[in-house]
Design an enzyme around this catalytic site. Sequence first.
Site, PDB file in Angstrom:
ATOM      1  N   SER A  11       0.817  -1.216   0.000  1.00 23.84           N
ATOM      2  CA  SER A  11       0.000   0.000   0.000  1.00 23.84           C
ATOM      3  C   SER A  11       0.848   1.262   0.000  1.00 23.84           C
ATOM      4  CB  SER A  11      -0.951   0.016   1.203  1.00 23.84           C
ATOM      5  OG  SER A  11      -0.231   0.126   2.415  1.00 23.84           O
ATOM      6  N   LYS A  14       0.749   4.186   6.852  1.00 26.02           N
ATOM      7  CA  LYS A  14       0.120   5.074   5.876  1.00 26.02           C
ATOM      8  C   LYS A  14       0.637   6.501   6.071  1.00 26.02           C
ATOM      9  CE  LYS A  14      -2.881   2.122   4.011  1.00 26.02           C
ATOM     10  NZ  LYS A  14      -2.267   0.904   4.594  1.00 26.02           N
TER      11      LYS A  14
END
Length: 223
Positions: free
Chosen positions: A142, A179
């Site tokens: 990701s 993230k």
Amino acid sequence: MNPSLTPRQQQIFDLVRRSIERTGTPPTRAEIAQTLGFKSPNAAEEHLQALARKGVIELVSGTSRGIRLKADTLRAMRRKPAHADQLDLPIPSLAQLTLPLIGRVAAGSPILAQEHVEQQYAVSPSLFSAQPDYLLRVRGLSMRDAGILDGDLLAVKRTSEARNGQIVVARLGDEVTVKRWQRQGDEAWLLPENPDFQPIRVPHEGFSLEGLAVGLVRGALNG
């Protein structure tokens, strides 16, 4: 100034260094071009290739932010005399750091719980922009476009606060994720660096900020 670099190369090198110190990740070629007034990202790429040939950075193919400062470059910068250009980097300890490597994290238990520690590693403090507390093994892709790949060891400094744009380690319910942090008014988001993944809106409950990414280790410790 590094005597082996041209003034323009030094300017780009300093831009990359400041971006890594401030956000934990290097700039993209487009961001370099925009900041320095180049007509296209290709001009930035040519200068980055020259810096790589001179051995002060490492380029990781396939990612828009695949630029790394080499460990010996950081060590050389930290040996600069007091009157030299100031760097907002910590002075490394003479001794190596011993950091726990965190593998899979069990639901509901502290990230540094003993049962999560796979191994202890001795690493040089000069590898990181701030002194980390642990290494976290990255799962998934990701954050691919930030140069963070599956299996990498992310160096993490424990904190419960972050600025917009910084890469964070966060707990969402029973999961721990890496993230980019973004707050907009009363809402906060965890943003991926891969278009195949969706942004995550931070819930009001079941969320905690575990730390900031301060560096990355690939290869040498992953065997």
